[in-house]
Motif scaffolding. Structure first.
Motif, mmCIF file in Angstrom:
data_model
loop_
_atom_site.group_PDB
_atom_site.id
_atom_site.type_symbol
_atom_site.label_atom_id
_atom_site.label_comp_id
_atom_site.label_asym_id
_atom_site.label_seq_id
_atom_site.Cartn_x
_atom_site.Cartn_y
_atom_site.Cartn_z
ATOM 1 N N TYR A 136 -69.571 27.995 -6.862
ATOM 2 C CA TYR A 136 -69.633 26.638 -6.102
ATOM 3 C C TYR A 136 -70.582 27.235 -4.783
ATOM 4 C CZ TYR A 136 -68.145 22.743 -3.343
ATOM 5 O OH TYR A 136 -68.205 21.689 -2.621
ATOM 6 N N TRP A 137 -70.569 28.382 -4.312
ATOM 7 C CA TRP A 137 -71.316 28.884 -3.125
ATOM 8 C C TRP A 137 -72.202 29.915 -3.541
ATOM 9 C CZ3 TRP A 137 -65.750 28.232 -1.144
ATOM 10 C CH2 TRP A 137 -65.809 27.080 -0.520
ATOM 11 N N PRO A 138 -73.516 29.654 -3.816
ATOM 12 C CA PRO A 138 -74.387 30.598 -3.954
ATOM 13 C C PRO A 138 -74.475 31.720 -2.870
ATOM 14 C CG PRO A 138 -75.169 28.385 -4.388
ATOM 15 C CD PRO A 138 -74.025 28.378 -3.699
ATOM 16 N N GLY A 139 -74.167 31.473 -1.586
ATOM 17 C CA GLY A 139 -74.271 32.567 -0.600
ATOM 18 C C GLY A 139 -72.954 33.654 -0.921
ATOM 19 N N PHE A 140 -71.999 33.069 -1.399
ATOM 20 C CA PHE A 140 -70.919 33.919 -1.661
ATOM 21 C C PHE A 140 -71.220 35.077 -2.741
ATOM 22 C CE2 PHE A 140 -66.942 35.198 -3.642
ATOM 23 C CZ PHE A 140 -66.127 35.519 -2.738
ATOM 24 N N ALA A 141 -71.757 34.332 -3.914
ATOM 25 C CA ALA A 141 -71.967 35.120 -5.221
ATOM 26 C C ALA A 141 -73.105 36.264 -4.812
ATOM 27 C CB ALA A 141 -72.653 34.150 -6.373
ATOM 28 N N ALA A 142 -74.202 35.719 -3.861
ATOM 29 C CA ALA A 142 -75.307 36.620 -3.700
ATOM 30 C C ALA A 142 -74.921 37.783 -2.767
ATOM 31 C CB ALA A 142 -76.384 35.923 -2.822
ATOM 32 N N ARG A 143 -74.032 37.564 -2.012
ATOM 33 C CA ARG A 143 -73.523 38.773 -1.254
ATOM 34 C C ARG A 143 -72.390 39.505 -1.903
ATOM 35 N NH1 ARG A 143 -71.414 38.728 5.185
ATOM 36 N NH2 ARG A 143 -71.171 41.058 5.333
ATOM 37 N N TYR A 144 -71.242 38.841 -2.659
ATOM 38 C CA TYR A 144 -70.164 39.448 -3.120
ATOM 39 C C TYR A 144 -69.921 39.679 -4.682
ATOM 40 C CZ TYR A 144 -68.521 38.511 1.771
ATOM 41 O OH TYR A 144 -68.412 38.598 3.288
ATOM 42 N N SER A 145 -71.155 39.058 -5.319
ATOM 43 C CA SER A 145 -71.248 39.043 -6.614
ATOM 44 C C SER A 145 -70.465 38.166 -7.524
ATOM 45 C CB SER A 145 -71.087 40.291 -7.409
ATOM 46 O OG SER A 145 -69.707 40.824 -7.377
ATOM 47 N N GLN A 146 -70.295 37.884 -8.813
ATOM 48 C CA GLN A 146 -69.689 37.103 -9.501
ATOM 49 C C GLN A 146 -68.030 37.461 -9.719
ATOM 50 O OE1 GLN A 146 -70.778 34.140 -10.424
ATOM 51 N NE2 GLN A 146 -72.970 34.345 -9.520
ATOM 52 N N ALA A 147 -67.867 38.600 -9.306
ATOM 53 C CA ALA A 147 -66.519 39.318 -9.748
ATOM 54 C C ALA A 147 -66.130 40.238 -8.637
ATOM 55 C CB ALA A 147 -66.425 39.710 -11.320
ATOM 56 N N PRO A 148 -64.718 40.333 -8.336
ATOM 57 C CA PRO A 148 -64.386 41.652 -7.620
ATOM 58 C C PRO A 148 -65.135 42.775 -7.951
ATOM 59 C CG PRO A 148 -62.470 40.216 -8.415
ATOM 60 C CD PRO A 148 -63.494 39.970 -8.866
ATOM 61 N N PRO A 149 -65.241 43.641 -7.011
ATOM 62 C CA PRO A 149 -66.024 45.020 -7.533
ATOM 63 C C PRO A 149 -65.058 45.971 -8.050
ATOM 64 C CG PRO A 149 -65.428 45.035 -5.066
ATOM 65 C CD PRO A 149 -65.014 43.253 -5.506
ATOM 66 N N PHE A 150 -63.682 45.834 -8.022
ATOM 67 C CA PHE A 150 -62.742 46.498 -8.767
ATOM 68 C C PHE A 150 -62.274 45.921 -10.201
ATOM 69 C CE2 PHE A 150 -61.103 44.080 -5.142
ATOM 70 C CZ PHE A 150 -60.232 43.087 -5.851
ATOM 71 N N GLU A 151 -62.698 44.968 -10.712
ATOM 72 C CA GLU A 151 -62.436 44.280 -11.591
ATOM 73 C C GLU A 151 -62.603 45.278 -12.897
ATOM 74 O OE1 GLU A 151 -63.058 39.810 -13.232
ATOM 75 O OE2 GLU A 151 -64.530 41.093 -14.167
ATOM 76 N N PRO A 152 -63.239 46.170 -13.188
ATOM 77 C CA PRO A 152 -63.058 47.018 -14.006
ATOM 78 C C PRO A 152 -61.937 47.806 -14.363
ATOM 79 C CG PRO A 152 -65.694 47.051 -13.371
ATOM 80 C CD PRO A 152 -64.777 46.293 -12.469
ATOM 81 N N CYS A 153 -61.557 48.079 -13.044
ATOM 82 C CA CYS A 153 -60.220 48.579 -13.109
ATOM 83 C C CYS A 153 -58.822 47.928 -13.857
ATOM 84 C CB CYS A 153 -59.717 49.067 -11.539
ATOM 85 S SG CYS A 153 -60.887 50.144 -10.592
#
Length: 204
Positions: free
Chosen positions: A94-111
């Motif tokens: 919904y917010w491209p700015g959020f995606a650009a800064r924080y990516s499409q998923a939590p950084p710890f999602e692989p865990c």
């Protein structure tokens, strides 16, 4: 620089579903610092009591698997359960700015995905105690994975989030504790929840 924890808590509270909020809140309560021998003894008794109750559900799950001669379904993962990954993706879409800064998923999602693999097929456990121990090991590995991510990618993530490395590592440590206690109290077998231990098998 802004502290990361208020950001994480505000985003989590606003975005994740009710079930996820309850688990996260419970995790934060249990992860808070405790003190005193009396309180430590009380937590120890609570842990023993919870273990005795949970062993029964592991036994029921294994009986169900044996009775149906079940093999686990094909592996699937929702990333970080409780609505965290899904809500993150929705906001990023919904917010491209959020995606650009924080990516499409939590950084710890692989865990979380690695954690889901253990939960999906109970790591081949054949007894209630082995199943209980395997779940505990998976939950401990989840906590360690989040902490190691802060150690290994701390400088990069701190720059992304606009905080110091020290603040980021502290925030991830608290988050890892909250996630650990949330899955301990929200992921036992036979609960009917989609992220339960043994979710690759029919509910027992």
């Amino acid at each position: 620089m802004p502290d990361l924890m208020p950001k994480l808590c505000t985003v989590a509270w606003a975005l994740i579903g009710t079930g996820g909020r309850c688990l996260l809140f419970l995790g934060l309560l249990l992860a808070a610092p405790h003190g005193g021998k009396a309180e430590e003894a009380q937590m120890g008794r609570l842990s023993q009591w919870a273990r005795a109750l949970e062993l029964r559900t592991h036994a029921v799950l294994l009986e169900r698997i044996a009775d149906l001669a079940e093999t686990p379904s094909e592996f699937t993962s929702d990333g970080c359960s409780g609505g965290l990954s899904e809500s993150w993706r929705q906001v990023a879409g919904y917010w491209p700015g959020f995606a650009a800064r924080y990516s499409q998923a939590p950084p710890f999602e692989p865990c979380c995905v690695t954690h889901d693999r253990a939960y999906h097929d109970i790591t081949g456990a054949r007894s209630a105690m082995a199943s209980y121990d395997a779940r505990l090991a998976a939950d401990q590995a989840l906590r360690l994975c989040v902490q190691q991510m802060a150690q290994e990618q701390g400088a990069e993530l701190a720059q992304v989030y606009g905080v110091s490395t020290e603040v980021l590592q502290q925030a991830f440590w608290r988050l890892s504790q909250a996630m650990f206690y949330a899955v301990r109290f929200g992921g036992e077998p036979c609960s009917g929840l989609p992220w339960r231990w043994g979710y690759g098998y029919p509910n027992c």
